[in-house]
Scaffold this motif. Structure first.
Motif, PDB file in Angstrom:
ATOM      1  N   LEU A 259       0.835  -1.199   0.000  1.00 15.40           N
ATOM      2  CA  LEU A 259       0.000   0.000   0.000  1.00 15.40           C
ATOM      3  C   LEU A 259       0.869   1.248   0.000  1.00 15.40           C
ATOM      4  O   LEU A 259       1.975   1.249   0.555  1.00 15.40           O
ATOM      5  CB  LEU A 259      -0.903   0.016   1.233  1.00 15.40           C
ATOM      6  N   ARG A 260       0.339   2.323  -0.610  1.00 16.61           N
ATOM      7  CA  ARG A 260       1.007   3.627  -0.541  1.00 16.61           C
ATOM      8  C   ARG A 260       0.061   4.603   0.143  1.00 16.61           C
ATOM      9  O   ARG A 260      -1.085   4.768  -0.274  1.00 16.61           O
ATOM     10  CB  ARG A 260       1.370   4.132  -1.933  1.00 16.61           C
ATOM     11  N   PHE A 261       0.567   5.261   1.194  1.00 14.19           N
ATOM     12  CA  PHE A 261      -0.217   6.212   1.972  1.00 14.19           C
ATOM     13  C   PHE A 261       0.412   7.604   1.909  1.00 14.19           C
ATOM     14  O   PHE A 261       1.642   7.739   1.751  1.00 14.19           O
ATOM     15  CB  PHE A 261      -0.256   5.802   3.454  1.00 14.19           C
ATOM     16  N   ALA A 262      -0.425   8.616   2.092  1.00 12.18           N
ATOM     17  CA  ALA A 262       0.082   9.960   2.320  1.00 12.18           C
ATOM     18  C   ALA A 262       0.775   9.987   3.673  1.00 12.18           C
ATOM     19  O   ALA A 262       0.356   9.299   4.619  1.00 12.18           O
ATOM     20  CB  ALA A 262      -1.067  10.970   2.294  1.00 12.18           C
ATOM     21  N   GLU A 311      -3.404   4.013  -1.815  1.00 12.55           N
ATOM     22  CA  GLU A 311      -3.532   3.236  -3.052  1.00 12.55           C
ATOM     23  C   GLU A 311      -3.008   1.831  -2.821  1.00 12.55           C
ATOM     24  O   GLU A 311      -1.956   1.640  -2.209  1.00 12.55           O
ATOM     25  CB  GLU A 311      -2.749   3.889  -4.190  1.00 12.55           C
ATOM     26  N   ILE A 312      -3.773   0.838  -3.316  1.00 12.59           N
ATOM     27  CA  ILE A 312      -3.299  -0.540  -3.301  1.00 12.59           C
ATOM     28  C   ILE A 312      -2.352  -0.720  -4.486  1.00 12.59           C
ATOM     29  O   ILE A 312      -2.741  -0.512  -5.639  1.00 12.59           O
ATOM     30  CB  ILE A 312      -4.467  -1.539  -3.413  1.00 12.59           C
ATOM     31  N   LEU A 313      -1.118  -1.107  -4.205  1.00 10.18           N
ATOM     32  CA  LEU A 313      -0.130  -1.304  -5.259  1.00 10.18           C
ATOM     33  C   LEU A 313      -0.126  -2.744  -5.779  1.00 10.18           C
ATOM     34  O   LEU A 313       0.058  -2.981  -6.981  1.00 10.18           O
ATOM     35  CB  LEU A 313       1.261  -0.930  -4.736  1.00 10.18           C
ATOM     36  N   ALA A 318      -6.271  -7.666  -5.479  1.00 12.90           N
ATOM     37  CA  ALA A 318      -6.783  -6.716  -4.486  1.00 12.90           C
ATOM     38  C   ALA A 318      -7.132  -5.394  -5.145  1.00 12.90           C
ATOM     39  O   ALA A 318      -8.136  -4.751  -4.805  1.00 12.90           O
ATOM     40  CB  ALA A 318      -5.749  -6.513  -3.381  1.00 12.90           C
ATOM     41  N   ARG A 319      -6.314  -4.936  -6.107  1.00 12.69           N
ATOM     42  CA  ARG A 319      -6.631  -3.712  -6.850  1.00 12.69           C
ATOM     43  C   ARG A 319      -7.943  -3.871  -7.613  1.00 12.69           C
ATOM     44  O   ARG A 319      -8.787  -2.965  -7.627  1.00 12.69           O
ATOM     45  CB  ARG A 319      -5.510  -3.376  -7.842  1.00 12.69           C
TER      46      ARG A 319
END
Length: 339
Positions: A259-262, A311-313, A318-319
């Motif tokens: 996952l990518r987070f702010a 965002e799911i990478l 899962a995306r």
């Protein structure tokens, strides 16, 4: 003239009076203690009060005598201090799994652990706000029955239900038992706490699966004289790590998700998954994490709460599932706007 039988209880009454009516800010003089005992049908001389106080002190009651104007006897310390009792009251009041009736009963008992004067400050805590409570009065006893079954290493049976709306007459909420009212039989292994609810983690031998059950939706729990099953699966389970992977105890496929987070969401990630999560910087405004989670609808709903700041990478499945759920929601609201 026969002696008043209550005289034998003098020391116990004195103990009760001191606990209930005194604290650091509320003291009773010798004469006030004598008057309180007389209202209980007990006569007492001043000298006997002194010796009785000494006996209570020797017993372990922390009774202090403050001399001078405004002085008197009071209980200086108790098993629970007032701030500790306030924490207990707040925890009970915030717990959704305890009904409003049972909450009030427990808080009433806690109030007896301090003086009558300080109990009023606990009563103020009760009405902090109106919180949602469970509708199942049995849950308090369900927890005890489940702990006993786990301790005794035996299987259980129970009924399991959902709350549904019945429109046959005027709309009302009622129980609808699953499996047409047939009893469940499982091996209970642990009670877990998630999203303000108690869940039973159990092994279903018939399905050969690990399952979760909301404790407030269980009724008629009965222990069987049969040893628990599922030892191989559940005895190796790290419950602490497992609870981080499962969202609201919804079953699903366990996957490794990137996952990518702010950056400002790092606190939310640590709150959910613990401080051992490895955070990798991804440019000046984002970070990446790799997590083992059960990708249930609740997991995707948790991510959705962060909007475009997560965002799911990977993995692709899962995306795709996230995309499917977002598309379905968008279509629902698009249809509403057109009608």
């Amino acid at each position: 003239m026969s002696k008043n039988p209550n005289q034998k209880l003098k020391l116990l009454y004195l103990y009760q009076i001191l606990l209930q009516r005194t604290d650091e800010n509320h003291k009773l003089t010798t004469d006030e203690l004598r008057a309180a005992l007389e209202r209980c049908g007990i006569t007492a001389e001043r000298k006997s009060i002194y010796s009785d106080i000494e006996a209570l002190q020797n017993f372990g009651l922390d009774v202090i005598c403050q001399r001078g104007t405004g002085g008197g006897y009071y209980v200086a310390s108790r098993e629970f201090e007032l701030p500790e009792l306030k924490l207990l009251v707040d925890a009970i009041q915030c717990s959704r799994f305890i009904t409003e009736k049972k909450s009030n009963e427990l808080i009433g008992k806690i109030e007896h652990l301090t003086s009558d004067h300080e109990a009023h400050t606990l009563q103020r805590q009760v009405y902090v706000s109106e919180r949602v409570k469970t509708l199942n009065e049995q849950i308090y006893y369900n927890i005890d029955a489940l702990h006993a079954a786990i301790s005794n290493n035996v299987q259980i049976t129970f009924h399991y239900f959902n709350w549904v709306l019945n429109f046959s007459a005027s709309p009302r909420i009622q129980k609808q038992y699953r499996r047409d009212g047939a009893r469940y039989r499982v091996s209970p292994w642990a009670l877990t706490w998630d999203n303000e609810n108690y869940y039973l983690l159990a092994w279903d031998a018939k399905a050969a699966l690990r399952k979760h059950y909301r404790v407030d939706k269980m009724t008629d729990i009965s222990a069987l004289e049969m040893p628990r099953e599922g030892t191989e699966d559940l005895s190796k389970l790290d419950l602490s790590a497992y609870s981080k992977k499962v969202f609201s105890m919804f079953s699903g496929e366990e996957q490794t998700v990137r996952l990518r987070f702010a950056n400002h969401l790092v606190g939310a990630v640590l709150d959910r998954f613990g401080k051992d999560v490895i955070v990798v910087a991804d440019g000046p405004e984002h970070f990446k994490v790799t997590l083992n989670v059960v990708t249930s609808p609740k997991f995707y709903a948790w991510l959705f709460g962060f909007g475009t700041e997560v965002e799911i990478l990977s993995p692709p499945s899962a995306r795709q599932e996230m995309q499917r759920m977002l598309t379905a929601a968008a279509q629902l609201y698009a249809a509403d706007a057109q009608s």
